[in-house]
Design a protein around this motif. Structure first.
Motif, mmCIF file in Angstrom:
data_model
loop_
_atom_site.group_PDB
_atom_site.id
_atom_site.type_symbol
_atom_site.label_atom_id
_atom_site.label_comp_id
_atom_site.label_asym_id
_atom_site.label_seq_id
_atom_site.Cartn_x
_atom_site.Cartn_y
_atom_site.Cartn_z
ATOM 1 N N ASN A 36 0.830 -13.432 -10.962
ATOM 2 C CA ASN A 36 0.087 -12.196 -11.246
ATOM 3 C C ASN A 36 0.515 -11.072 -10.296
ATOM 4 O OD1 ASN A 36 -1.382 -13.332 -13.354
ATOM 5 N ND2 ASN A 36 -3.060 -13.989 -12.007
ATOM 6 N N ILE A 37 0.724 -11.416 -9.036
ATOM 7 C CA ILE A 37 1.146 -10.401 -8.069
ATOM 8 C C ILE A 37 2.574 -9.944 -8.374
ATOM 9 C CG2 ILE A 37 1.633 -9.951 -5.624
ATOM 10 C CD1 ILE A 37 -0.641 -11.895 -4.943
ATOM 11 N N SER A 38 3.430 -10.870 -8.777
ATOM 12 C CA SER A 38 4.813 -10.502 -9.126
ATOM 13 C C SER A 38 4.824 -9.546 -10.318
ATOM 14 C CB SER A 38 5.625 -11.769 -9.449
ATOM 15 O OG SER A 38 5.784 -12.567 -8.296
ATOM 16 N N LEU A 44 4.586 -1.823 -10.887
ATOM 17 C CA LEU A 44 4.549 -0.688 -9.955
ATOM 18 C C LEU A 44 5.945 -0.278 -9.488
ATOM 19 C CD1 LEU A 44 1.524 -1.772 -7.716
ATOM 20 C CD2 LEU A 44 1.514 -0.079 -9.557
ATOM 21 N N GLY A 45 6.901 -1.205 -9.588
ATOM 22 C CA GLY A 45 8.253 -0.931 -9.116
ATOM 23 C C GLY A 45 8.360 -0.901 -7.611
ATOM 24 N N VAL A 46 7.545 -1.707 -6.923
ATOM 25 C CA VAL A 46 7.544 -1.716 -5.469
ATOM 26 C C VAL A 46 7.150 -3.112 -4.975
ATOM 27 C CG1 VAL A 46 5.122 -1.015 -5.265
ATOM 28 C CG2 VAL A 46 6.712 -0.486 -3.411
ATOM 29 N N ARG A 47 7.678 -3.491 -3.825
ATOM 30 C CA ARG A 47 7.337 -4.778 -3.227
ATOM 31 C C ARG A 47 6.089 -4.618 -2.371
ATOM 32 N NH1 ARG A 47 9.318 -9.639 -4.933
ATOM 33 N NH2 ARG A 47 9.686 -11.109 -3.227
ATOM 34 N N LEU A 48 5.070 -5.427 -2.650
ATOM 35 C CA LEU A 48 3.816 -5.332 -1.906
ATOM 36 C C LEU A 48 3.718 -6.382 -0.800
ATOM 37 C CD1 LEU A 48 1.403 -4.825 -4.934
ATOM 38 C CD2 LEU A 48 2.321 -3.051 -3.428
ATOM 39 N N LEU A 49 4.289 -7.550 -1.042
ATOM 40 C CA LEU A 49 4.225 -8.652 -0.094
ATOM 41 C C LEU A 49 5.640 -9.128 0.232
ATOM 42 C CD1 LEU A 49 1.340 -10.821 -1.592
ATOM 43 C CD2 LEU A 49 1.253 -9.537 0.548
ATOM 44 N N ALA A 50 5.902 -9.300 1.517
ATOM 45 C CA ALA A 50 7.155 -9.928 1.956
ATOM 46 C C ALA A 50 6.891 -11.415 2.100
ATOM 47 C CB ALA A 50 7.618 -9.326 3.273
ATOM 48 N N ARG A 51 7.542 -12.243 1.292
ATOM 49 C CA ARG A 51 7.292 -13.670 1.247
ATOM 50 C C ARG A 51 8.329 -14.405 2.081
ATOM 51 N NH1 ARG A 51 6.361 -11.026 -3.364
ATOM 52 N NH2 ARG A 51 4.689 -11.635 -4.791
ATOM 53 N N THR A 53 8.971 -18.757 3.759
ATOM 54 C CA THR A 53 8.469 -20.138 3.673
ATOM 55 C C THR A 53 7.303 -20.382 4.616
ATOM 56 O OG1 THR A 53 10.141 -20.806 5.291
ATOM 57 C CG2 THR A 53 10.699 -21.069 2.958
ATOM 58 N N ARG A 54 7.171 -19.554 5.632
ATOM 59 C CA ARG A 54 6.126 -19.767 6.640
ATOM 60 C C ARG A 54 4.895 -18.870 6.448
ATOM 61 N NH1 ARG A 54 9.354 -20.429 12.411
ATOM 62 N NH2 ARG A 54 10.615 -22.266 11.813
ATOM 63 N N ALA A 55 5.111 -17.659 5.954
ATOM 64 C CA ALA A 55 3.977 -16.737 5.931
ATOM 65 C C ALA A 55 4.205 -15.629 4.914
ATOM 66 C CB ALA A 55 3.753 -16.140 7.319
ATOM 67 N N LEU A 56 3.104 -14.919 4.642
ATOM 68 C CA LEU A 56 3.146 -13.712 3.823
ATOM 69 C C LEU A 56 2.878 -12.524 4.730
ATOM 70 C CD1 LEU A 56 1.019 -14.756 0.711
ATOM 71 C CD2 LEU A 56 3.497 -14.528 0.806
ATOM 72 N N GLN A 57 3.547 -11.428 4.432
ATOM 73 C CA GLN A 57 3.326 -10.227 5.231
ATOM 74 C C GLN A 57 3.313 -9.019 4.317
ATOM 75 O OE1 GLN A 57 6.055 -9.800 8.478
ATOM 76 N NE2 GLN A 57 5.141 -7.902 9.214
ATOM 77 N N LEU A 58 2.365 -8.134 4.567
ATOM 78 C CA LEU A 58 2.294 -6.905 3.782
ATOM 79 C C LEU A 58 3.468 -5.989 4.109
ATOM 80 C CD1 LEU A 58 -1.507 -6.065 4.090
ATOM 81 C CD2 LEU A 58 -0.306 -6.503 1.943
ATOM 82 N N THR A 59 4.080 -5.434 3.096
ATOM 83 C CA THR A 59 5.060 -4.380 3.307
ATOM 84 C C THR A 59 4.305 -3.090 3.616
ATOM 85 O OG1 THR A 59 5.070 -3.698 0.996
ATOM 86 C CG2 THR A 59 6.591 -5.465 1.618
ATOM 87 N N PRO A 60 4.947 -2.059 4.134
ATOM 88 C CA PRO A 60 4.263 -0.776 4.365
ATOM 89 C C PRO A 60 3.611 -0.248 3.086
ATOM 90 C CG PRO A 60 6.356 -0.793 5.493
ATOM 91 C CD PRO A 60 6.336 -2.045 4.658
ATOM 92 N N GLU A 61 4.325 -0.406 1.946
ATOM 93 C CA GLU A 61 3.755 0.041 0.673
ATOM 94 C C GLU A 61 2.540 -0.810 0.300
ATOM 95 O OE1 GLU A 61 7.958 1.171 0.974
ATOM 96 O OE2 GLU A 61 6.914 -0.753 1.161
ATOM 97 N N ALA A 64 -0.507 0.264 2.416
ATOM 98 C CA ALA A 64 -1.090 1.510 1.906
ATOM 99 C C ALA A 64 -1.841 1.263 0.598
ATOM 100 C CB ALA A 64 0.022 2.546 1.715
ATOM 101 N N PHE A 65 -1.249 0.426 -0.265
ATOM 102 C CA PHE A 65 -1.885 0.130 -1.556
ATOM 103 C C PHE A 65 -3.200 -0.625 -1.363
ATOM 104 C CE2 PHE A 65 -2.031 -2.395 -5.610
ATOM 105 C CZ PHE A 65 -2.202 -1.310 -6.466
ATOM 106 N N LEU A 66 -3.217 -1.557 -0.411
ATOM 107 C CA LEU A 66 -4.433 -2.320 -0.119
ATOM 108 C C LEU A 66 -5.564 -1.392 0.306
ATOM 109 C CD1 LEU A 66 -5.908 -5.023 0.315
ATOM 110 C CD2 LEU A 66 -4.952 -5.060 2.640
ATOM 111 N N GLU A 67 -5.260 -0.429 1.185
ATOM 112 C CA GLU A 67 -6.292 0.508 1.642
ATOM 113 C C GLU A 67 -6.836 1.339 0.487
ATOM 114 O OE1 GLU A 67 -7.606 0.451 4.582
ATOM 115 O OE2 GLU A 67 -6.238 -1.160 5.179
#
Length: 317
Positions: A36-38, A44-51, A53-61, A64-67
């Motif tokens: 669903n996130i993919s 949106l044409g933008v990466r929201l999560l940097a995936r 094997t160890r962790a997930l990290q929010l991209t700057p975009e 901002a989108f989360l806020e």
């Protein structure tokens, strides 16, 4: 709709830190959350999560989108909770439509008790002389004559609604007493005309015999000429008690004037006995508590009211 699902999956994943935790919270699989996130990222044409094997990290975009998403999602959540609370508790706006003679004589006098019992309900009441079913109106509940031919509504009977032919003693002394339905043509008829309708409401009567057999009773609709027409039953009753002519009045409205001698009943054998009063409400599995409270209240304190079945033999002219 897909975007909303993706936004919800994204925000829960970002807040909880993993697909697995978000999946458990949302009641779906971790694979479904990731997909669903993919789809959302592709739309949106933008990466929201940097995936990794160890962790997930929010991209700057993604940060901002989360806020930007937090406030509208909180508002949606609050709206859902408010609706659910209104459904469980008897509160909120209740839109009811009631035929006016019943409202004036029985329902409105009971409203203080109803609103004291359910102070969270805001009642919006429409009074109508129209005895037709509820059509194309956004009412929660209605009291009408006859059962709806509509599977979307439940019809609970409240009792019979007799329509009595009435006249004042003064009018009868001047014009004479009609001995048959045919005699009504010789009298002054006081007629009801529903606002927006071209024709006046006919007198509804029952007769014996005819095609149905010697002992059977059949319904007849008498379209009589009249010299007084109005769109309000109370005004019609006052004109009748004032000696202007013969009117057909609902029994609950006529009873006080019959009891104090202002009116007399004419041709009692012609009173239609199969007209019923019903309370209507939508057929929902989860009926809002405010609607259920009103329906139960009306049935408890109104259904089977003695005035609906009162003996009228002592008031016959």
């Amino acid at each position: 709709m897909q975007s909303l699902r993706g936004i919800l999956n994204f925000t829960r994943t970002a807040e909880l830190g993993s697909f697995a935790k978000a999946a458990k919270d949302l009641g779906i699989s971790a694979v479904a959350v990731s997909q669903n996130i993919s789809r959302l990222e592709a739309a949106l044409g933008v990466r929201l999560l940097a995936r990794s094997t160890r962790a997930l990290q929010l991209t700057p975009e993604g940060q901002a989108f989360l806020e930007q998403c937090r406030l509208p999602l909180a508002q949606l959540d609050a709206a859902c909770k408010e609706v659910a609370s209104d459904a469980r508790s008897a509160s909120g706006k209740l839109r009811a439509t009631v035929i006016s003679p019943v409202a004036y004589l029985y329902l409105i006098p009971l409203l203080p008790k109803f609103l004291q019992r359910y102070p969270g309900i805001a009642l919006e009441l429409e009074l109508s002389e129209d005895s037709s079913p509820l059509i194309n109106k956004r009412f929660d509940v209605g009291i009408r004559v006859g059962a709806l031919d509509d599977a979307a509504f439940v019809a609970r009977p409240l009792g019979p609604l007799r329509l009595l032919l009435c006249a004042s003693p003064a009018y009868l002394a001047q014009a004479g007493l009609p001995q048959s339905l045919e005699d009504l043509e010789k009298h002054q008829a006081l007629l009801m005309q529903i606002t927006g309708r071209e024709q006046t409401t006919p007198f509804i009567v029952q007769t014996r015999g005819g095609e149905a057999g010697a002992g059977a009773r059949s319904m007849r609709f008498l379209q009589l000429p009249g010299h007084f027409i109005c769109n309000d039953f109370r005004s019609l009753a006052q004109a009748c008690s004032g000696g202007l002519g013969i009117a057909q009045l609902p029994q609950p409205l006529a009873l006080p004037m019959l009891r104090n001698g202002q009116l007399k009943v004419l041709l009692p054998d012609s009173v239609a006995e199969n007209i019923q009063l019903f309370i209507h409400y939508p057929t929902r599995k989860q009926l809002p508590a405010r609607v259920r409270a009103f329906v139960d209240f009306v049935i408890e304190l109104f259904a089977g009211h003695p005035d609906l079945t009162a003996d009228i033999s002592g008031f016959v002219a």
